[in-house]
Design a protein around this motif. Structure first.
Motif, short mmCIF file in Angstrom:
data_model
loop_
_atom_site.label_atom_id
_atom_site.label_comp_id
_atom_site.label_asym_id
_atom_site.label_seq_id
_atom_site.Cartn_x
_atom_site.Cartn_y
_atom_site.Cartn_z
N GLN A 1 -3.64 13.27 -2.33
CA GLN A 1 -4.52 12.56 -1.42
C GLN A 1 -4.31 11.07 -1.55
O GLN A 1 -4.13 10.56 -2.65
CB GLN A 1 -5.96 12.85 -1.81
N TYR A 2 -4.37 10.38 -0.43
CA TYR A 2 -4.21 8.94 -0.49
C TYR A 2 -5.56 8.27 -0.29
O TYR A 2 -6.18 8.43 0.76
CB TYR A 2 -3.21 8.45 0.56
N VAL A 3 -6.01 7.56 -1.28
CA VAL A 3 -7.24 6.78 -1.17
C VAL A 3 -6.85 5.33 -1.42
O VAL A 3 -6.44 4.98 -2.53
CB VAL A 3 -8.29 7.23 -2.21
N PRO B 1 0.83 -1.20 0.00
CA PRO B 1 0.00 0.00 0.00
C PRO B 1 0.87 1.26 0.00
O PRO B 1 1.94 1.27 0.62
CB PRO B 1 -0.77 -0.10 1.32
N SER B 2 0.41 2.25 -0.73
CA SER B 2 0.98 3.60 -0.72
C SER B 2 2.32 3.77 -1.46
O SER B 2 2.93 4.84 -1.39
CB SER B 2 0.99 4.09 0.73
N LYS C 1 4.41 11.61 -9.47
CA LYS C 1 4.14 13.01 -9.11
C LYS C 1 4.54 13.96 -10.22
O LYS C 1 3.76 14.78 -10.67
CB LYS C 1 4.88 13.36 -7.82
N THR D 1 -1.63 3.28 -7.86
CA THR D 1 -2.77 4.02 -8.42
C THR D 1 -2.28 5.31 -9.08
O THR D 1 -2.72 5.67 -10.17
CB THR D 1 -3.79 4.34 -7.30
N SER D 2 -1.34 5.98 -8.44
CA SER D 2 -0.82 7.24 -8.99
C SER D 2 -0.11 7.02 -10.32
O SER D 2 -0.25 7.84 -11.24
CB SER D 2 0.15 7.89 -8.00
N THR E 1 -6.78 1.62 -2.41
CA THR E 1 -7.52 0.84 -3.38
C THR E 1 -8.04 -0.42 -2.69
O THR E 1 -7.27 -1.15 -2.08
CB THR E 1 -6.59 0.44 -4.55
N ASN F 1 9.18 3.80 -7.58
CA ASN F 1 8.43 5.05 -7.75
C ASN F 1 8.91 6.11 -6.75
O ASN F 1 9.63 5.81 -5.81
CB ASN F 1 6.94 4.77 -7.59
N LYS F 2 8.46 7.35 -6.97
CA LYS F 2 8.76 8.52 -6.13
C LYS F 2 10.20 8.96 -6.33
O LYS F 2 10.86 9.42 -5.38
CB LYS F 2 8.42 8.29 -4.64
N LEU G 1 11.74 12.10 -5.01
CA LEU G 1 12.24 12.17 -3.63
C LEU G 1 13.61 11.50 -3.50
O LEU G 1 13.92 10.91 -2.48
CB LEU G 1 11.23 11.51 -2.67
P1 GDP Z 1 -1.01 2.86 -3.88
O1 GDP Z 1 -1.55 2.48 -2.53
O2 GDP Z 1 0.19 2.04 -4.23
O3 GDP Z 1 -2.04 2.84 -4.96
O4 GDP Z 1 -0.46 4.37 -3.75
P2 GDP Z 1 -1.12 5.76 -4.23
O5 GDP Z 1 -1.01 5.89 -5.71
O6 GDP Z 1 -2.47 5.90 -3.67
O7 GDP Z 1 -0.12 6.81 -3.59
C1 GDP Z 1 0.15 6.83 -2.19
C2 GDP Z 1 0.62 8.20 -1.76
O8 GDP Z 1 1.89 8.48 -2.34
C3 GDP Z 1 -0.32 9.33 -2.20
O9 GDP Z 1 -0.37 10.28 -1.16
C4 GDP Z 1 0.36 9.89 -3.43
O10 GDP Z 1 0.07 11.27 -3.59
C5 GDP Z 1 1.84 9.68 -3.12
N1 GDP Z 1 2.65 9.45 -4.33
C6 GDP Z 1 2.39 8.57 -5.32
N2 GDP Z 1 3.35 8.62 -6.27
C7 GDP Z 1 4.24 9.56 -5.86
C8 GDP Z 1 5.47 10.06 -6.42
O11 GDP Z 1 5.94 9.70 -7.50
N3 GDP Z 1 6.13 11.02 -5.67
C9 GDP Z 1 5.65 11.48 -4.48
N4 GDP Z 1 6.37 12.40 -3.85
N5 GDP Z 1 4.51 11.01 -3.94
C10 GDP Z 1 3.81 10.07 -4.62
#
Ligand code: GDP
Ligand code: MG
Length: 176
Positions: free
Chosen positions: A38-40, A19-20, A156, A24-25, A42, A124-125, A128
């Motif tokens: 925002q984190y929603v 998770p997170s 992002k 999804t992003s 899945t 990902n990310k 950062l």
């Molecule tokens: P999932 O649980 O894997 O689907 O994760 P989400 O797509 O819901 O993202 C989780 C959190 O990480 C959210 O708050 C997003 O805004 C943040 N996030 C996702 N991708 C990135 C990224 O590439 N960079 C940063 N800084 N934050 C990200």
């Protein structure tokens, strides 16, 4: 009269990971070119479609499955994954646990499927990078041990998201 267009090849891609990490992003960046802070979480799985052009003007339709992070422990996971052509394992470069858990995901997926699909890893990310907590030698080792392709992206900023997908699909199809 013009010939009926030939249907684009369909490729089923499932995104899995903790998770997170940004599954999804990544998908929403790819499909809608948008990003939300925002984190929603899945729940279950979500399904998306996206047509992409590959080098040589070849078009394919991607059917993307966004598998909720908790499904690893669930009973529906095999239904989401069984006919995937490609599985993308996602981790967050600032979260070492998300990296360590990829081997669990890999083991579970391999245990469920009769034939191994094409696997890839997306860190990902990468916006950062200054908070990177997953050592590059660890990623290199994991990728070498399991013979995977590993790429970095940022949902992002959008950096490398399209390029990653085009690269992975091209490799999967054996395109130059
Ligand atoms: P999932 O649980 O894997 O689907 O994760 P989400 O797509 O819901 O993202 C989780 C959190 O990480 C959210 O708050 C997003 O805004 C943040 N996030 C996702 N991708 C990135 C990224 O590439 N960079 C940063 N800084 N934050 C990200
Ligand atoms: Mg999600």
């Amino acid at each position: 009269t013009a010939a009926a267009p030939t249907a684009a090849k369909e490729i089923r891609v499932a995104f899995v990971g903790e998770p997170s990490v940004g599954k999804t992003s990544l998908i929403r960046r790819l499909c809608y070119d948008e990003f939300s802070r925002q984190y929603v979480a899945t729940v279950g799985a979500d399904f998306y479609m996206k047509r992409i052009s590959l080098p040589g003007r070849k078009e394919v339709t991607l059917k993307l499955t966004d598998v909720g992070g908790l499904e690893l422990r669930g009973s529906m996971i095999d239904k989401y994954l069984f006919n995937a052509d490609m599985i993308i394992l996602v981790y967050d470069i600032t979260n070492p646990t998300s990296f360590d858990y990829m081997s669990n995901w890999l083991a579970i997926v391999l245990g469920l499927l009769e034939s191994a699909p094409f696997f890839a890893v997306i860190g990902n990310k990468c916006d950062l990078e200054h908070q990177r907590a997953v050592r590059l030698d660890k990623t290199n080792q994991f990728v070498a041990d399991h013979n995977l392709i590993s790429l970095l992206a940022s949902a992002k900023t959008g950096e490398s998201v399209d390029a990653c997908i085009v690269d992975l699909i091209s490799r999967h199809l054996g395109l130059p």
